[in-house]
Design a protein around this motif. Structure first.
Motif, mmCIF file in Angstrom:
data_model
loop_
_atom_site.group_PDB
_atom_site.id
_atom_site.type_symbol
_atom_site.label_atom_id
_atom_site.label_comp_id
_atom_site.label_asym_id
_atom_site.label_seq_id
_atom_site.Cartn_x
_atom_site.Cartn_y
_atom_site.Cartn_z
ATOM 1 N N CYS A 1 0.856 -1.179 0.000
ATOM 2 C CA CYS A 1 0.000 0.000 0.000
ATOM 3 C C CYS A 1 0.899 1.238 0.000
ATOM 4 C CB CYS A 1 -0.907 -0.032 1.222
ATOM 5 S SG CYS A 1 -0.048 0.489 2.709
ATOM 6 N N PRO A 2 0.350 2.433 -0.206
ATOM 7 C CA PRO A 2 1.199 3.627 -0.238
ATOM 8 C C PRO A 2 1.933 3.900 1.087
ATOM 9 C CG PRO A 2 -0.925 4.061 -1.245
ATOM 10 C CD PRO A 2 -1.035 2.717 -0.593
ATOM 11 N N GLY A 3 1.341 3.461 2.201
ATOM 12 C CA GLY A 3 2.006 3.629 3.490
ATOM 13 C C GLY A 3 2.346 5.075 3.792
ATOM 14 N N TYR B 1 2.777 8.384 1.535
ATOM 15 C CA TYR B 1 1.668 9.182 1.001
ATOM 16 C C TYR B 1 0.470 9.246 1.938
ATOM 17 C CZ TYR B 1 4.428 8.822 -3.181
ATOM 18 O OH TYR B 1 5.478 8.911 -4.051
ATOM 19 N N CYS B 2 0.152 8.125 2.574
ATOM 20 C CA CYS B 2 -1.149 7.982 3.224
ATOM 21 C C CYS B 2 -1.182 8.649 4.589
ATOM 22 C CB CYS B 2 -1.474 6.495 3.358
ATOM 23 S SG CYS B 2 -3.029 6.208 4.182
ATOM 24 N N ALA B 3 -2.215 9.450 4.816
ATOM 25 C CA ALA B 3 -2.332 10.183 6.072
ATOM 26 C C ALA B 3 -2.670 9.259 7.246
ATOM 27 C CB ALA B 3 -3.395 11.267 5.940
ATOM 28 N N LEU B 4 -3.178 8.078 6.964
ATOM 29 C CA LEU B 4 -3.567 7.187 8.059
ATOM 30 C C LEU B 4 -2.436 6.263 8.496
ATOM 31 C CD1 LEU B 4 -7.036 6.104 6.608
ATOM 32 C CD2 LEU B 4 -6.610 7.815 8.373
ATOM 33 N N ALA B 5 -1.369 6.242 7.728
ATOM 34 C CA ALA B 5 -0.318 5.238 7.934
ATOM 35 C C ALA B 5 0.351 5.357 9.292
ATOM 36 C CB ALA B 5 0.729 5.376 6.840
ATOM 37 N N SER C 1 1.291 -3.789 4.420
ATOM 38 C CA SER C 1 0.389 -2.670 4.732
ATOM 39 C C SER C 1 1.088 -1.709 5.678
ATOM 40 C CB SER C 1 -0.886 -3.162 5.435
ATOM 41 O OG SER C 1 -1.546 -4.143 4.689
ATOM 42 N N GLY C 2 0.784 -0.420 5.516
ATOM 43 C CA GLY C 2 1.390 0.600 6.362
ATOM 44 C C GLY C 2 0.555 0.949 7.580
ATOM 45 N N CYS C 3 -0.536 0.227 7.778
ATOM 46 C CA CYS C 3 -1.290 0.367 9.028
ATOM 47 C C CYS C 3 -2.314 -0.752 9.077
ATOM 48 C CB CYS C 3 -1.957 1.742 9.173
ATOM 49 S SG CYS C 3 -3.543 1.907 8.333
ATOM 50 N N ASN D 1 -5.320 -0.893 8.718
ATOM 51 C CA ASN D 1 -6.413 -0.953 7.749
ATOM 52 C C ASN D 1 -6.189 -2.004 6.672
ATOM 53 O OD1 ASN D 1 -7.978 0.949 8.969
ATOM 54 N ND2 ASN D 1 -6.993 2.647 7.904
ATOM 55 N N ALA D 2 -4.949 -2.427 6.505
ATOM 56 C CA ALA D 2 -4.659 -3.610 5.697
ATOM 57 C C ALA D 2 -4.977 -3.472 4.211
ATOM 58 C CB ALA D 2 -5.370 -4.841 6.270
ATOM 59 N N CYS D 3 -4.828 -2.272 3.661
ATOM 60 C CA CYS D 3 -5.031 -2.115 2.226
ATOM 61 C C CYS D 3 -4.033 -2.959 1.439
ATOM 62 C CB CYS D 3 -4.876 -0.658 1.814
ATOM 63 S SG CYS D 3 -5.986 0.439 2.693
ATOM 64 N N GLY D 4 -2.896 -3.255 2.033
ATOM 65 C CA GLY D 4 -1.897 -4.092 1.363
ATOM 66 C C GLY D 4 -2.160 -5.587 1.541
HETATM 67 S S1 SF4 Z 1 -3.126 0.134 4.935
HETATM 68 FE FE1 SF4 Z 1 -3.119 2.021 6.098
HETATM 69 S S2 SF4 Z 1 -1.279 3.037 5.377
HETATM 70 FE FE2 SF4 Z 1 -1.776 1.548 3.841
HETATM 71 S S3 SF4 Z 1 -3.037 2.649 2.372
HETATM 72 FE FE3 SF4 Z 1 -4.410 1.625 3.819
HETATM 73 S S4 SF4 Z 1 -4.859 3.187 5.314
HETATM 74 FE FE4 SF4 Z 1 -3.021 3.874 4.223
#
Ligand code: SF4
Lengths: 557, 100
Positions: free
Chosen positions: A413-415, A418-422, A454-456, A458-461
């Motif tokens: 994921c962008p982690g 880029y990502c504000a939630l990371a 994934s960078g948090c 939320n597990a987008c990766g």
């Molecule tokens: S897993 Fe977390 S850090 Fe990665 S894109 Fe999704 S919200 Fe952003």
């Protein structure tokens, strides 16, 4: 493929005009951020760490050359010359300026694309098998169903304010390439004993904070019952889903807390009511959609050109081994174009690369392209005789990395780049792993291995379903990475197990290497994949490889 | 004894470009973290944040971030997230590090 009718077009144009006005009012100060934020999110506009981000839907991952060229144009004119393909089969632009976004949306509307329902508590972009319509193992092309669902869910008045976002995935093949068991609703096309087409309906899957494997609520749902059945599921969810706690609001929690039997009863009861009032999908609409997805006119001229080229060109042979999959037409192949060059950013393509892909699709691929949830691009219908030419063109564009399904075909994921939630970065981790395994020259020997980052939480990766999953966290102000092993995102979906304490960034790549080396040492032979070895051996030998090693090093230090 | 207060600055995203900006002593916004005005007490921090919140026609989402004072007596980011925001992504030379 499906092209917008006048109604779709007018709808999208109106939305752009409306949003243009809203952006203007935000910029001149007449809208506050509190007022504007829900409006921009409805149009796919996020505010990230360094800039705004625009998320554009690519319904069921299908686009044509004209659309791809338009994405290239947008990347060049309004971004920094590239775009990022995501695990949701979307594309994200990382650097648009707020005032330019309405213009971007207009350019998208010109090619029948938009950014609607890529955010918010609605039914999101329906995802599908990226080999849809081409795969040799397919029962039926899932995209007509996905398109029907897109039309049904777009702006559906009842489902704009669900307790939480809602994701549907569909596959038409027994080999699940769409991770259907990790979605709010997963649909698997199948046939009953009488040979009639229908769906297995799976609900309550999801990753994120509380990962869950979806459960089958209906073994066989006749095709004609799909919409009333899905409405029944959504009604039950809309009424009973938890709105009090964001972290418990997804349907997976409802299914888990209520129990499968009770949920099934509720859904079936709602279904009876829905079905009674359901007039059926108009036949002309069904026909129109089916026609839009009719298979291309395949050219079945016999040719040995491909086989001969394979014999003569080792690079092509190695490319074919990993990046060419079996097509339902034996004269054709499905070509996966890896967006994971050694040390690159997973899922990124430059404007020039997008144009090359568009040209290839037009020239050799019946004008079709797919985006996979694994962040690669697919040319689904390439005549085998044309594969050598396609390969040569890809090489020239830096797109011929032969690594599909291997250790460097990493999802990330962008982690926190880029990502504000990371909570931590993921891209540099992917880059470091890719570089390291390139040095080791073991990739082919290791064989199929899916690393997902994934960078948090939320597990987008999709880290939970990676054979090796990596989750980046903030541990007292340091980036720290947890490893999970044994995850699987296919028809045998399994959530990976945590190995134990996490690793700081500099220790992570050595740990991943140690895990992979432990596999190479302990596998029965080269035919036993990493996942099979893990299932046979359990976590223990891998834990030993990473934690004992740490102790050794501490002692040596 | 009360725990020592960690100095803080106010940061936000620019409304138009979306990049990180820092609240200054003259109640304007700078793209340079070092220009930020530093609050050394909870009270001062609260006041800064409410002043920043009045400027939502220029920025989005002001918040307090912990900081450390550098040798040049200018505030530096403490947390890695804030350090990344002063630079840009690590995979490309884009964003603030590129002078953009
Ligand atoms: S897993 Fe977390 S850090 Fe990665 S894109 Fe999704 S919200 Fe952003």
């Amino acid at each position: 493929m499906y092209t917008y009718n006048e109604f779709d077009d007018a709808f999208v144009r109106n939305r752009v005009a409306e949003f243009r006005d809203q952006v203007e009012r935000r910029i001149d100060g007449s809208l506050t951020e509190d007022e504007f934020k829900p409006l921009r999110l409805k149009n796919g506009v996020y505010l990230q760490l360094h800039a705004y981000m625009l998320r554009v839907a690519i319904p069921y991952g299908t686009i044509n050359s004209r659309q791809m060229r338009q994405l290239a144009l947008i990347a060049e004119r309004f971004d920094k010359g590239y775009g990022h393909f995501t695990t949701r089969q979307n594309i994200q632009f990382n650097w648009p300026r707020l005032k330019d976004i309405p213009d971007i949306l207009d350019l998208l509307a010109d090619v029948g694309m938009h950014a609607i329902q890529t955010s918010g508590n609605c039914i999101r972009n329906v995802t599908a098998d990226h080999f849809a319509g081409a795969a040799a193992d397919e029962i039926e092309d899932p995209r007509p169903t996905a398109e029907l669902l897109r039309q049904w869910s777009t702006d559906h008045p009842e489902f704009q304010y669900l307790p939480r976002k809602f994701k549907i995935a569909i596959t038409g093949a027994p080999n699940d390439r769409a991770v259907t068991k990790a979605h709010d609703i997963g649909l698997r096309m199948l046939r009953n004993e009488a040979g009639e087409p229908g769906y297995e309906v799976i609900v309550g899957g999801g990753l994120g904070r509380t990962p869950m494997v979806g459960k089958v609520v209906r073994d066989f749902l006749p095709k004609a019952d799909l919409l009333p059945y899905l409405e029944a599921i959504l009604q039950v969810y809309n009424l009973s889903g938890r709105r009090d706690n964001k972290y418990k609001a997804r349907i997976k929690i409802l299914v888990h807390e209520t129990g499968l039997d009770e949920i099934r009863e509720k859904i079936e009861a709602a279904f009876v009511r829905q079905k009674r009032d359901f007039a059926g999908v108009p036949a002309d609409l069904v026909a129109q959609i089916d026609e839009a997805f009719a298979p291309p006119l395949f050219d079945n001229t016999r040719s040995l050109a491909y086989e001969q080229a394979l014999g003569a060109d080792p690079l092509l042979r190695s490319f074919a081994e990993t990046n060419v999959a079996e097509h339902k037409n034996p004269a054709y192949g499905i070509v996966s174009v890896s967006l994971k060059p050694v040390g690159g950013t997973p899922g990124d393509a430059t404007a020039d690369q997008m144009r090359v892909l568009a040209d290839l699709a037009e020239r050799y691929g019946h004008d079709e392209l797919r985006i996979s949830h694994e962040q690669n691009v697919i040319l689904p219908h390439v005549r085998k005789a044309d594969i050598p030419a396609v390969h040569a063109a890809l090489r020239e564009a830096g797109l011929a990395t032969a690594n599909i399904g291997l250790v460097s075909d990493i999802i990330a994921c962008p982690g926190m780049d880029y990502c504000a939630l990371a909570t931590a970065r993921s891209i540099p981790v992917a880059q470091a792993i890719s570089n390291r395994f390139d040095e080791l020259k073991l990739e082919r020997d290791i064989g199929p291995l899916k690393i997902k980052i994934s960078g948090c939480i939320n597990a987008c990766g999709h880290h939970h379903v990676g054979h090796i999953g990596i989750l980046g966290l903030d541990k007292a102000g340091r980036e720290n990475y947890q490893i999970t092993l044994g995850g699987d995102g296919t028809e045998t979906t399994t959530i990976g197990e945590r190995t134990g304490p996490g690793f700081d960034a500099e220790d992570l790549v050595p740990a991943i290497e140690a895990i992979v080396l432990a596999y190479l040492e302990q596998r029965v032979d080269a035919s036993e994949t990493f996942l099979e070895a893990y299932r046979r051996l359990g976590a223990e030998p891998f834990k030993q490889a990473i934690y004992d090693k740490e102790k050794d090093e501490a002692r040596a230090a | 004894m009360a725990r020592e207060y960690k100095p803080r600055i106010v940061t936000a995203n620019d409304l138009f470009e979306g990049d990180a900006v820092y609240f200054t002593a003259s109640h304007g916004w700078s793209r340079d973290h070092g220009d930020a005005v530093v609050a050394f007490s909870q009270d001062a921090a609260d006041k800064l944040l409410s002043a920043a919140n009045m400027q939502q026609d220029q920025v989005v989402g002001p918040y307090l971030a912990e900081t450390v004072m550098g040798d040049d007596n200018r505030p530096q980011p403490l947390h890695f997230r804030e350090a990344f925001r002063t630079r840009g992504p690590s995979n490309y030379f884009h964003g603030k590090q590129a002078g953009a």
